[in-house]
Motif scaffolding. Sequence first.
Motif, PDB file in Angstrom:
ATOM      1  N   ASP A 201      51.895 102.219  54.689  1.00 47.19           N
ATOM      2  CA  ASP A 201      50.766 102.076  55.609  1.00 47.19           C
ATOM      3  C   ASP A 201      50.006 103.387  55.809  1.00 47.19           C
ATOM      4  OD1 ASP A 201      51.496  99.440  55.864  1.00 47.19           O
ATOM      5  OD2 ASP A 201      52.550  99.707  57.765  1.00 47.19           O
ATOM      6  N   GLU A 236      55.541  89.300  59.534  1.00 47.22           N
ATOM      7  CA  GLU A 236      54.363  89.808  58.831  1.00 47.22           C
ATOM      8  C   GLU A 236      54.506  91.278  58.430  1.00 47.22           C
ATOM      9  OE1 GLU A 236      50.729  88.829  60.849  1.00 47.22           O
ATOM     10  OE2 GLU A 236      51.311  86.729  61.149  1.00 47.22           O
ATOM     11  N   LYS A 237      55.755  91.700  58.227  1.00 50.55           N
ATOM     12  CA  LYS A 237      56.048  93.050  57.740  1.00 50.55           C
ATOM     13  C   LYS A 237      57.195  92.975  56.740  1.00 50.55           C
ATOM     14  CE  LYS A 237      54.698  95.410  62.036  1.00 50.55           C
ATOM     15  NZ  LYS A 237      55.174  96.287  63.143  1.00 50.55           N
ATOM     16  N   LYS A 273      59.691  99.617  58.832  1.00 47.25           N
ATOM     17  CA  LYS A 273      58.899  98.482  58.376  1.00 47.25           C
ATOM     18  C   LYS A 273      57.475  98.893  58.041  1.00 47.25           C
ATOM     19  CE  LYS A 273      61.523  94.831  60.643  1.00 47.25           C
ATOM     20  NZ  LYS A 273      61.460  93.516  61.329  1.00 47.25           N
ATOM     21  N   GLY A 274      56.828  98.096  57.195  1.00 45.14           N
ATOM     22  CA  GLY A 274      55.453  98.362  56.819  1.00 45.14           C
ATOM     23  C   GLY A 274      54.817  97.144  56.174  1.00 45.14           C
ATOM     24  N   LYS A 275      53.504  97.202  56.034  1.00 49.84           N
ATOM     25  CA  LYS A 275      52.753  96.088  55.445  1.00 49.84           C
ATOM     26  C   LYS A 275      52.292  96.385  54.022  1.00 49.84           C
ATOM     27  CE  LYS A 275      51.028  94.282  59.853  1.00 49.84           C
ATOM     28  NZ  LYS A 275      49.839  93.853  60.618  1.00 49.84           N
TER      29      LYS A 275
END
Length: 321
Positions: A201, A236-237, A273-275
């Motif tokens: 991100d 959503e991650k 965590k990340g997208k």
Amino acid sequence: MNKPLERHKLVFIVNPAAKNGYCLKIWKRLEKKLSDVQYEVYFTEKEADGVELATNTANDAVSSVLIVAVGGDGTIHEVINGVIDFPHVTIGYIPAGSGNDFARGFRLPANPEKCIEFILKWIDSSGVDYDAGFYELGNGQCGYFVNSIGAGFDAVITKKANRSELKKWLNVFSLGKLIYAFYLVTEIFRYRPSTLEIFVDGKTKVYNKTWFVTISNQPYYGGGMQIAPLADPKDEKLNVVVVHELSRLKLLFLFISVFWGGHLKNKEVDSYKGKEITVRFYDSKPIHADGENIGETPIHIRVCPKSWRLIQNPDKLPPKK
């Protein structure tokens, strides 16, 4: 037994080679539970057949269709890659492989007979939407994953295990998962850790002497190891785990603790965590996606929120971390 509504088309995609051919025996038992159910069945014959069969089924369906993958994690990986762009498709899964981490991560019955009963019970439900991950390699090759992607030492083990004749013999006695332990011990003295540069991100992190990095959508991989206990396929991650600057002996003990998620307590293990994630090693490392070898680093990964639908009991979803 519940029958599907007319608006549903029920299709099974079976990988008869899964678990050294034992999957075919499982399917023959399951057929007896489908005597009063209208369905179609297709069998894979070679690698990537699952993608093509799933895509063709989705294209041919004039209304909603339930496609059930029967096989291992590689089978469900192919089926989802074939239908993720089709909103009228819902996925089902019957575990009949060696590892079956998909069933663990999404809280599906481990027993194939109970799983087919579960699917028929919930076939009229709308299903549950889950996240997936999308990857693109440096050569332009791309695809999706629903369990995890790993780069480095764990991908070496996966590559060796997938090609091993020993795995076939172990599968005869339902001990196929032991092949990962075998190659863990043999390869730990050959593998050379390398410097990892990872972009998450927009933020850059550099790790020296990195053994491996995993990007996970759900907690399990490698036949029941909780590599990413904090991964949630609905948040959503994606969950990132980096293992670095460990001695070989400590790495061996770390893999034992992975079965209950205890490895996260080590200072040499980072988890976040990340997208959107890019992974680069200073020297190229192999990569697996859902246990299937796909190439080498570098790789770019992003989350695809609620991009596919699974037949699921809405009262027993994977817990939100």
